[in-house]
Design a protein around this motif. Structure first.
Motif, PDB file in Angstrom:
ATOM      1  N   GLY A   8       0.843  -1.193   0.000  1.00 18.07           N
ATOM      2  CA  GLY A   8       0.000   0.000   0.000  1.00 18.07           C
ATOM      3  C   GLY A   8       0.876   1.240   0.000  1.00 18.07           C
ATOM      4  N   GLY A   9       0.457   2.260   0.728  1.00 21.76           N
ATOM      5  CA  GLY A   9       1.143   3.546   0.645  1.00 21.76           C
ATOM      6  C   GLY A   9       2.274   3.740   1.642  1.00 21.76           C
ATOM      7  N   VAL A  10       1.961   4.369   2.771  1.00 23.66           N
ATOM      8  CA  VAL A  10       3.014   4.820   3.681  1.00 23.66           C
ATOM      9  C   VAL A  10       3.756   3.650   4.338  1.00 23.66           C
ATOM     10  N   VAL A  36       1.561  -1.969  -6.542  1.00 22.09           N
ATOM     11  CA  VAL A  36       1.039  -0.916  -5.656  1.00 22.09           C
ATOM     12  C   VAL A  36      -0.491  -0.856  -5.709  1.00 22.09           C
ATOM     13  N   ASN A  37      -1.082  -0.733  -4.536  1.00 23.16           N
ATOM     14  CA  ASN A  37      -2.540  -0.605  -4.420  1.00 23.16           C
ATOM     15  C   ASN A  37      -3.072   0.597  -5.213  1.00 23.16           C
ATOM     16  N   THR A  38      -4.157   0.382  -5.946  1.00 27.26           N
ATOM     17  CA  THR A  38      -4.788   1.479  -6.682  1.00 27.26           C
ATOM     18  C   THR A  38      -6.187   1.794  -6.146  1.00 27.26           C
ATOM     19  N   GLY A  39      -6.601   1.067  -5.086  1.00 26.63           N
ATOM     20  CA  GLY A  39      -7.961   1.265  -4.566  1.00 26.63           C
ATOM     21  C   GLY A  39      -8.206   2.648  -3.988  1.00 26.63           C
ATOM     22  N   ASP A  40      -7.134   3.326  -3.532  1.00 28.37           N
ATOM     23  CA  ASP A  40      -7.288   4.656  -2.924  1.00 28.37           C
ATOM     24  C   ASP A  40      -7.348   5.778  -3.962  1.00 28.37           C
ATOM     25  N   ASP A  41      -7.133   5.425  -5.232  1.00 26.71           N
ATOM     26  CA  ASP A  41      -7.088   6.451  -6.275  1.00 26.71           C
ATOM     27  C   ASP A  41      -8.469   7.102  -6.436  1.00 26.71           C
ATOM     28  N   PRO A  51      -2.850   8.182  -4.356  1.00 24.16           N
ATOM     29  CA  PRO A  51      -2.120   8.439  -3.112  1.00 24.16           C
ATOM     30  C   PRO A  51      -1.061   7.388  -2.774  1.00 24.16           C
ATOM     31  N   ASP A  52      -1.381   6.112  -2.947  1.00 29.85           N
ATOM     32  CA  ASP A  52      -0.403   5.097  -2.545  1.00 29.85           C
ATOM     33  C   ASP A  52       0.786   5.092  -3.497  1.00 29.85           C
ATOM     34  N   PHE A  53       0.514   5.225  -4.786  1.00 35.06           N
ATOM     35  CA  PHE A  53       1.615   5.279  -5.750  1.00 35.06           C
ATOM     36  C   PHE A  53       2.510   6.481  -5.445  1.00 35.06           C
ATOM     37  N   VAL A 209      -7.756  -2.502   2.959  1.00 38.48           N
ATOM     38  CA  VAL A 209      -7.911  -1.514   1.897  1.00 38.48           C
ATOM     39  C   VAL A 209      -6.624  -1.280   1.096  1.00 38.48           C
ATOM     40  N   SER A 210      -5.504  -1.883   1.505  1.00 38.51           N
ATOM     41  CA  SER A 210      -4.294  -1.821   0.659  1.00 38.51           C
ATOM     42  C   SER A 210      -4.054  -3.188   0.021  1.00 38.51           C
ATOM     43  N   ILE A 211      -3.650  -4.171   0.824  1.00 40.09           N
ATOM     44  CA  ILE A 211      -3.365  -5.506   0.267  1.00 40.09           C
ATOM     45  C   ILE A 211      -4.663  -6.144  -0.242  1.00 40.09           C
TER      46      ILE A 211
HETATM   47 CA    CA Z   1      -3.485   3.931   1.088  1.00 40.27          CA
END
Ligand code: CA
Ligand code: GDP
Length: 328
Positions: A8-10, A36-41, A51-53, A209-211
């Motif tokens: 995911g992101g951070v 990289v997770n794209t669900g938060d886009d 955001p995660d990218f 929500v990331s993996i």
């Molecule tokens: Ca995220």
């Protein structure tokens, strides 16, 4: 050695920075590809935001704000103030000026026909990262949150970013949905990276929500488990709490305890149709190792706090060592 990391992101970025460091120090010639997770886009003020990218991009290029933990260092918010004055961007979402440059570039390229994978490649040309980042999928499948406890028949749904950033995950969630996810496929770079890779690491990122959103892409789990490469995960939960995050709210929505062993069982054992061969828990959770081992997970208790580059690299080394020990 060909290493693939799902992240995911951070939290993911801290871990990948450790993997890169460990590889540079002790495993020269290795490659690192990150899914990289794209669900938060999402779309905001006409701009595509990932955001995660971007957390990955900024952290690995040394452009991130270490003090705040996210965004660009030396950031200003002059444009954001204008957008707020026009009412075109919500007050609760910060759009830094430098960060906006990234969003404008991404949106311009996408409008000219580039896929998210194309955009990812172009962004990484500016700052060679020493690893390769791939969006999990090129399909636009943003995560939405359906709220719990609404009156009969009426389901209130909001974009993940509004739930997470505006409401700080405090509105009880009933479920996370990605409309159209059935149409999505792993991005081409993901499939290439997984071919003949030697090891797959699941970063200590938000399991839901990331993996979880990466794994929800149809064909993703099959692609991850198709090769003989061992899959080793790192717990994002230490001593029953999610450090630097709000993962509890996500885990409780899907009925999983905020507990290192519970997350391993949620991902599942690969030989039973799940994901994992191995799982790292914190020293705080050492008592869980025996039970996990008896269930078939190769489990180890190691220091799990990523305080700086050295502790992140040491954690990456533990994950890679376990993966090597599990190689067929
Ligand atoms: Ca995220
Ligand atoms: P986000 O997309 O920015 O929310 O970041 P991720 O999903 O990649 O990671 C967030 C999660 O990382 C948090 O919920 C924590 O559980 C985990 N995390 C953050 N810092 C650490 C750390 O130092 N060690 C471990 N093991 N997990 C961490």
């Amino acid at each position: 050695m060909r290493i693939v990391v799902v992240a995911g992101g951070v939290g993911g970025a801290r871990f990948v920075r450790g993997v890169r460091e460990e590889v540079q120090r002790h495993r020269p010639g290795s490659t690192v590809d990150v899914i990289v997770n794209t669900g938060d886009d999402w779309w905001l003020a006409g701009l595509r935001i990932a955001p995660d990218f971007d957390s990955m991009l900024y952290t690995l290029s040394g452009q991130n704000d270490e003090e705040r933990g996210w965004g660009r260092v030396g950031e200003t918010e002059r444009v954001s103030a204008e957008l707020h004055a026009y009412g075109v961007a919500p007050e609760w979402f910060t759009l830094g000026d430098l960060d906006l440059g990234t969003h404008i570039a991404r949106s311009a390229w996408q409008r000219a026909g580039a896929t998210p994978s194309d955009v990812a490649r172009r962004l990484q040309e500016r700052w060679p990262l020493g690893v390769t980042l791939h969006p999990a999928t090129d399909e636009e499948v943003d995560t939405h949150v359906q709220l719990a406890g609404d009156s009969a028949g009426e389901v209130r749904e909001l974009h993940f970013q509004e739930w997470w950033t505006r409401y700080r995950a405090a509105l009880p969630a009933a479920r996370f949905v990605q409309h159209g996810i059935e149409r999505a496929v792993p991005s081409p770079g993901v499939l290439d990276a997984l071919l003949d890779c030697d090891t797959i690491l699941i970063a200590p990122s938000n399991p839901v929500v990331s993996i979880g959103t990466v794994l929800a892409v149809p064909g993703m789990v099959e692609a991850l488990t198709a090769e003989a490469a061992p899959i080793v995960g790192v717990s994002p939960i230490i001593g029953g709490s999610s450090v630097r995050g709000m993962a509890e709210a996500c885990l409780s929505a899907i009925g999983v305890q905020t507990d290192a062993a519970a997350v391993a069982r949620h991902y599942g054992l690969r030989r039973d149709g799940g994901l994992l061969d191995g799982w790292l828990v914190g020293l705080e959770d050492a008592t869980a190792v025996d039970a996990l081992e008896s269930e078939g997970f190769a489990a180890r208790a190691v220091p799990l706090w990523m305080r700086d580059l050295d502790t992140s690299a040491a954690l990456a080394a533990e994950a890679l060592d376990l993966a090597l020990a599990l190689r067929p």
